[in-house]
Design an enzyme around this catalytic site. Sequence first.
Site, mmCIF file in Angstrom:
data_model
loop_
_atom_site.group_PDB
_atom_site.id
_atom_site.type_symbol
_atom_site.label_atom_id
_atom_site.label_comp_id
_atom_site.label_asym_id
_atom_site.label_seq_id
_atom_site.Cartn_x
_atom_site.Cartn_y
_atom_site.Cartn_z
ATOM 1 N N ARG A 107 -5.222 3.912 11.023
ATOM 2 C CA ARG A 107 -4.304 3.207 10.113
ATOM 3 C C ARG A 107 -3.864 1.922 10.814
ATOM 4 O O ARG A 107 -3.478 1.953 11.982
ATOM 5 C CB ARG A 107 -3.090 4.089 9.756
ATOM 6 C CG ARG A 107 -3.493 5.311 8.938
ATOM 7 C CD ARG A 107 -2.305 5.972 8.281
ATOM 8 N NE ARG A 107 -1.789 5.196 7.170
ATOM 9 C CZ ARG A 107 -0.603 5.444 6.594
ATOM 10 N NH1 ARG A 107 0.161 6.423 7.053
ATOM 11 N NH2 ARG A 107 -0.185 4.714 5.576
ATOM 12 N N ASP A 261 7.527 0.126 10.088
ATOM 13 C CA ASP A 261 6.224 0.361 10.733
ATOM 14 C C ASP A 261 5.899 -0.694 11.771
ATOM 15 O O ASP A 261 5.047 -0.488 12.634
ATOM 16 C CB ASP A 261 5.118 0.398 9.677
ATOM 17 C CG ASP A 261 5.259 1.640 8.822
ATOM 18 O OD1 ASP A 261 6.069 1.617 7.880
ATOM 19 O OD2 ASP A 261 4.606 2.647 9.151
ATOM 20 N N LYS A 272 7.073 0.340 4.119
ATOM 21 C CA LYS A 272 6.375 0.825 2.916
ATOM 22 C C LYS A 272 6.516 -0.148 1.747
ATOM 23 O O LYS A 272 7.598 -0.698 1.521
ATOM 24 C CB LYS A 272 6.937 2.208 2.570
ATOM 25 C CG LYS A 272 6.340 2.894 1.366
ATOM 26 C CD LYS A 272 4.823 2.978 1.388
ATOM 27 C CE LYS A 272 4.267 3.705 2.600
ATOM 28 N NZ LYS A 272 2.790 3.478 2.755
HETATM 29 O O1 MRU Z 1 2.373 5.470 4.667
HETATM 30 P P1 MRU Z 1 3.399 6.214 5.468
HETATM 31 O O2 MRU Z 1 3.936 7.415 4.781
HETATM 32 O O3 MRU Z 1 2.932 6.489 6.869
HETATM 33 O O4 MRU Z 1 4.593 5.163 5.574
HETATM 34 C C1 MRU Z 1 5.752 5.511 6.242
HETATM 35 C C2 MRU Z 1 6.787 4.461 6.182
HETATM 36 O O5 MRU Z 1 6.617 3.414 5.603
HETATM 37 C C3 MRU Z 1 8.036 4.721 6.946
HETATM 38 O O6 MRU Z 1 9.123 4.084 6.343
HETATM 39 C C4 MRU Z 1 7.860 4.170 8.363
HETATM 40 O O7 MRU Z 1 6.703 4.644 8.943
HETATM 41 C C5 MRU Z 1 9.005 4.476 9.220
HETATM 42 S S1 MRU Z 1 8.984 6.159 9.721
HETATM 43 C C6 MRU Z 1 10.302 6.481 10.694
#
Ligand code: MRU
Length: 385
Positions: A107, A261, A272
Amino acid sequence: IFICKGSIFLQYMKVQDRHFETIWLKSGDPETIQVIDQRFLPFDFKIEDIATAEDMYTAIREMHVRGAPLIGIAGAFGLYLALLNIADHDEVDSRVRKAAVMLKSARPTAVNLAWAVDRVLLEVEKAGNIEEKKEKALETARQIIDEERISCLKIGEYGLKIIEEISRSKRGQTVNILTHCNAGWLACIDYGTATAPVYLAHDRGIKVHVVVDETRPRNQGARLTCWELQQHGVPYTLIVDNAGGHMMQRNMIDLVIVGSDRVSPYGDVVNKIGTYLKALAARDNHIPFYAALPSSSIDWNLQEGAYETPIEERDGHEVRHMEGMVNECYTDMLIVSENTPVANFGFDITPARLVTGLITEKGIAGANYKSIMKLFPEKNKNLFP
Ligand code: MRU
């Protein structure tokens, strides 16, 4: 309660009163990693055994595990698994480097994945023989777990002060907190990032209520955050992604806290998809908008604006279909005509100017270079030795 390096931790992540973490070394089998397979929540609580780096790659890519801190730790364990499966001692370093490249490609957006894999790789390359390398990989993965757990607790303690202040200004009335996606314990090891202040506030008797964005297309808010909050007994309401702005206009939201992220040293927040729109609406309605993150989510190489961030684009299947329970059967359902063209961007960038502050393990920083560097002076490139 358990004790780690002299600190006492409450174990927050409870599933029907039993404490869990999101990832761990299988008891009695040090060659297998176990994870909560998040694809089946909230309908089914399944634990998956992972024994190869390739299977860890798939678990990250297909989101059996997800959330920035957790995929970092999964990547770190993935490298350990790669070492376990290398028979040829002469080729160990080149094979392990290949495994690192593979794991990091699972990812692209959360910087934690590359950060953790590179950290383990560095230690492995410094170690002598293959046995030492295995030991070092495992030890480093475990160190990252401990650090992320502590960071989340600290984020909770700093973020709690924000909630306490709003609660005081509302004379003890419920503090309504909007969150997006899942930045909870499922995305980390325990506590979560955005949820950590909420859990701490709730446990101290402050009245909190969480407004949870469903977070299409994967529905991490609806499926994961709601489930977590329910397990912990925190009051919450699920809303569709487009309802947040309306609720902000109607005074139904006091505070927004999201996870992240990747954050630039200038305070731009990658999170997200949909986070940016919530930040815009929050600004228009004078509502504080915070991102909560461990420093492992800061990409110290990013320029102002964070535009170099690779934004993940996922398969259109996730948009054309929805998953859920139909007559007690887990079902994947087509919701548009079959060949509808779709775009499926996983993340967006909220510019620093819309961010009230960053809640980190070192304290709360303003979303600007000066304030962030004050918390992390060791990262300041402008400092002379
Ligand atoms: O696609 P995902 O479910 O991995 O995305 C997660 C998010 O966007 C979270 O807000 C981010 O990783 C922060 S987790 C503490």
